[in-house]
Design a protein around this motif. Sequence first.
Motif, PDB file in Angstrom:
ATOM      1  N   LEU A  43       9.612   4.239 -10.818  1.00 15.05           N
ATOM      2  CA  LEU A  43       8.592   3.977  -9.561  1.00 15.05           C
ATOM      3  C   LEU A  43       9.623   4.007  -8.324  1.00 15.05           C
ATOM      4  O   LEU A  43      10.070   3.106  -8.117  1.00 15.05           O
ATOM      5  CB  LEU A  43       7.828   2.602  -9.768  1.00 15.05           C
ATOM      6  N   GLU A  45       8.593   3.653  -5.366  1.00 17.68           N
ATOM      7  CA  GLU A  45       8.129   2.758  -4.415  1.00 17.68           C
ATOM      8  C   GLU A  45       8.468   1.322  -4.707  1.00 17.68           C
ATOM      9  O   GLU A  45       7.894   0.493  -4.046  1.00 17.68           O
ATOM     10  CB  GLU A  45       6.722   3.122  -3.799  1.00 17.68           C
ATOM     11  N   PHE A  46       9.070   1.095  -5.852  1.00 16.28           N
ATOM     12  CA  PHE A  46       9.193  -0.260  -6.268  1.00 16.28           C
ATOM     13  C   PHE A  46       9.605  -1.295  -5.146  1.00 16.28           C
ATOM     14  O   PHE A  46       9.207  -2.370  -5.024  1.00 16.28           O
ATOM     15  CB  PHE A  46      10.167  -0.617  -7.448  1.00 16.28           C
ATOM     16  N   LEU A  49       7.269  -2.094  -2.586  1.00 16.78           N
ATOM     17  CA  LEU A  49       6.152  -3.039  -2.818  1.00 16.78           C
ATOM     18  C   LEU A  49       6.631  -4.222  -3.141  1.00 16.78           C
ATOM     19  O   LEU A  49       5.872  -5.123  -2.848  1.00 16.78           O
ATOM     20  CB  LEU A  49       5.836  -2.497  -4.510  1.00 16.78           C
ATOM     21  N   THR A 255      -1.178  -4.661  -5.014  1.00 17.52           N
ATOM     22  CA  THR A 255       0.190  -4.668  -4.752  1.00 17.52           C
ATOM     23  C   THR A 255       1.022  -5.413  -5.809  1.00 17.52           C
ATOM     24  O   THR A 255       1.972  -5.119  -6.239  1.00 17.52           O
ATOM     25  CB  THR A 255       0.754  -4.880  -3.397  1.00 17.52           C
ATOM     26  N   ARG A 258       1.043  -4.089  -9.387  1.00 13.34           N
ATOM     27  CA  ARG A 258       2.106  -3.180  -9.646  1.00 13.34           C
ATOM     28  C   ARG A 258       3.521  -3.649  -9.888  1.00 13.34           C
ATOM     29  O   ARG A 258       4.167  -2.994 -10.602  1.00 13.34           O
ATOM     30  CB  ARG A 258       2.089  -2.016  -8.358  1.00 13.34           C
ATOM     31  N   GLU A 268       3.415  -0.037 -17.335  1.00  9.34           N
ATOM     32  CA  GLU A 268       3.240   0.437 -15.790  1.00  9.34           C
ATOM     33  C   GLU A 268       2.142  -0.571 -15.585  1.00  9.34           C
ATOM     34  O   GLU A 268       1.853  -0.683 -14.235  1.00  9.34           O
ATOM     35  CB  GLU A 268       2.837   1.713 -15.800  1.00  9.34           C
TER      36      GLU A 268
ATOM     37  N   PRO B  41       2.096   4.230  -4.440  1.00  9.90           N
ATOM     38  CA  PRO B  41       3.057   5.062  -4.996  1.00  9.90           C
ATOM     39  C   PRO B  41       2.566   6.556  -4.856  1.00  9.90           C
ATOM     40  O   PRO B  41       1.491   6.528  -4.829  1.00  9.90           O
ATOM     41  CB  PRO B  41       3.320   4.431  -6.484  1.00  9.90           C
ATOM     42  N   ALA B  42       3.544   7.174  -4.904  1.00  4.89           N
ATOM     43  CA  ALA B  42       3.069   8.846  -4.759  1.00  4.89           C
ATOM     44  C   ALA B  42       1.999   9.079  -6.075  1.00  4.89           C
ATOM     45  O   ALA B  42       1.152   9.964  -6.348  1.00  4.89           O
ATOM     46  CB  ALA B  42       4.541   9.534  -4.781  1.00  4.89           C
ATOM     47  N   THR B  45      -1.597   8.699  -5.427  1.00  3.47           N
ATOM     48  CA  THR B  45      -2.043   9.746  -4.244  1.00  3.47           C
ATOM     49  C   THR B  45      -2.515  10.913  -4.849  1.00  3.47           C
ATOM     50  O   THR B  45      -3.165  11.737  -4.007  1.00  3.47           O
ATOM     51  CB  THR B  45      -1.139   9.846  -3.214  1.00  3.47           C
ATOM     52  N   GLU B 132      -3.110   6.923 -11.486  1.00  2.00           N
ATOM     53  CA  GLU B 132      -2.210   6.328 -11.197  1.00  2.00           C
ATOM     54  C   GLU B 132      -1.326   5.926 -12.639  1.00  2.00           C
ATOM     55  O   GLU B 132      -0.245   5.971 -12.787  1.00  2.00           O
ATOM     56  CB  GLU B 132      -1.970   5.090 -10.258  1.00  2.00           C
ATOM     57  N   SER B 167      -5.975   5.727  -7.034  1.00  3.38           N
ATOM     58  CA  SER B 167      -5.257   4.475  -6.916  1.00  3.38           C
ATOM     59  C   SER B 167      -6.289   3.473  -7.645  1.00  3.38           C
ATOM     60  O   SER B 167      -7.632   3.664  -7.399  1.00  3.38           O
ATOM     61  CB  SER B 167      -4.805   4.216  -5.730  1.00  3.38           C
TER      62      SER B 167
END
Lengths: 483, 219
Positions: A43, A45-46, A49, A255, A258, A268, B41-42, B45, B132, B167
């Motif tokens: 991930l 984007e961890f 986040l 958020t 995640r 996940e 996160p991608a 999306t 997701e 998402s």
Amino acid sequence: MRPTSHAFNRNAHAALADERLQEALNGTPQGMQSRRASAVAQLPEFEALREHGREIKNHVIAHLDLYLLKFEEAVTRQGGHMHWARDAAEARRIVLDICRKAGARHVTKGKSMVTEEIGLTPFLEANGIEAVETDLGEYIIQLRGETPSHIVAPAFHLKKPQIADAFREKHKHLDPERPLTEDRQLLDEARGVLRDKFIKADVGITGANFCVAETGSTLIVTNEGNGDLTQVLPRIHIAVTGMEKLVPTMEDAFTLLRLLARSATGQEFSCYTTVSTGPRRPGDIDGPEEFHVVLLDNGRSALVGSEMQEVLRCIRCGACMNHCPVYGAVGGHAYGWVYPGPIGAALNPGLIGLAEGHALAGASTFCGRCEEVCPMKIPLPGIMRHWREKAWQQQLAPPTQRWGLGLWAWFARRPALYRLASGLGARLLSGLGGRKGRLRWLPMAGGWTSERDFPAPPAGGSFMQQWQAREKRAAPKADGGKV
Amino acid sequence: MTSAREEMLARVRRGLAGRDEAAARSDVDARLERQHVGPIPAIGTVEGEAAIEQFITRARAAAATVERLAGPGDVPAAVADYLAGRNLAARARISADLAGLGWERTGLDIVGGKADPADTVSVVSAEAAIAETGTLLLISGAEHSTAANFLPETHLVVVPASRVVGSYELAWKQARARHGLPRTLNFITGPSRTGDIEQRIQLGAHGPRNLHIMVVGDL
């Protein structure tokens, strides 16, 4: 539960000598670490986040009184009841009163560390109400009369034969000759026994991973589905939770979700994330007729505004203990209270008092891995240092430690004397080490030298003395060099 | 005697002394009003057909089985095939909105209403599917029994292709617009599981052991 955190050293020694425990601990942290690492690596984007998650919780703590009132208003608007509990005894009493008023005889419980914190299950049992833990790990340790050794995996410290023994001893209604050697046999037996409990329950008690201020909802995360059966089947649902679990909106909860499963189990997303808002609506097919939230303080409010307040960001994922060399060596029970590992060392002194909990602040090598993996970026080692400092100020440290540090401080405040003494000490040790440069025995360091030799300092005195000698040798060259 | 409520609030306020009260109040109100969406996160999306494909891949990775059906009329036969293929009893608890799909032709014993502990199979509709992480969103209500998502050993879920979103935030936003705030929202990712026996994962802990998802129709 009555804490034994003051005896951490003794507990830790006992844990190290416990062969069964050592066997159970062996290798498991590595599995948890690699599962987390791979989930995080997948991930990109961890980190973003984490930053956002930290911002959410900091904002909530800075406005906690206002969010508590918003949450209360929303719970009430949705037809639920909100209860405030200053301490464990008050929270237990509130839950018992709700059960009594409903004439409840059977209670099922979802997994909840806050109910462990207030000792709810034994309290209900002592008051004539059958209270059954339904998370498999929690159920196993309840049968054994133990407390959780890990906040996510409560039976982390047990091997299969110990679980089978507990089932044979407590499930007397089943065939004593039945085989219990396979994982599946154990799981199916627990599923069968607990299914009856779910159906019989008058009240279901869960914790809450998050409380949503905007909607008045409580949210739980499970993999087994036990928390869900606990809160949907009985007539009454009680969620018991700490006052720091608030988030402003569902969007904020997403958020944090995640981050939670990835940090906890490397999933996940957990199998079940369930949001409960008020009692069942008119026309709903099922769901509880009453919904209660019990909000626990128990020392949390005193952390707001203190140097330790960042610990209130914790979302109870357990990553810190999975990565802690101390936890990995001694397991959870040595910490002597509900929350083990680095989070316990940082949080427990605030909840059980510094006199009881200060020894935990020393249960660390200060390697910093806990802070590194914490999804909420809690500076755990820093908070432990604050507790140490406070323990020192309150003269809670043991006399030998105080005496030793006092002596060191006396020298440290006199630099010339300090250098002289350390130089002499270094030369003495170096001499004793002889040609091998190793010491087989050293006073006050028996714990080290019983296992391995102590490396003697090299000849040439203390670090400072060697440094000065080196500078002197290098000086002419440096002056003559062209820039 | 001060109430617990007053005392707890007072203790918190002591720690927050010196704060600009007016600003704090308007910050909180604004935050609740705005429902700010954090970083998505991608993988959250994706849209359209890509979202459906990713949902299927990720739901399978979470140990669910998935099939695509041309239309809602195909659901009864697909359910009958699934149950026969696994040697499961030809009896199912269904959510009310699926009652008119033409079950008569299948010979399955279909019942509606609240789930019962004796149920072995449920067939329910989902509010949304989330690409997701391969997650379903199911809601409680007059047509949906929450217990039907947890009591039976085999859980079959119908979701229209048009309800597959990227998402959690989008699924929540759409559900809220359609239903307000149902009592229970269940986000479900794969069948029930536990790792509590020596950290080995086993499926079918307290909830369903099998989760089968039918994505119905086209975009």
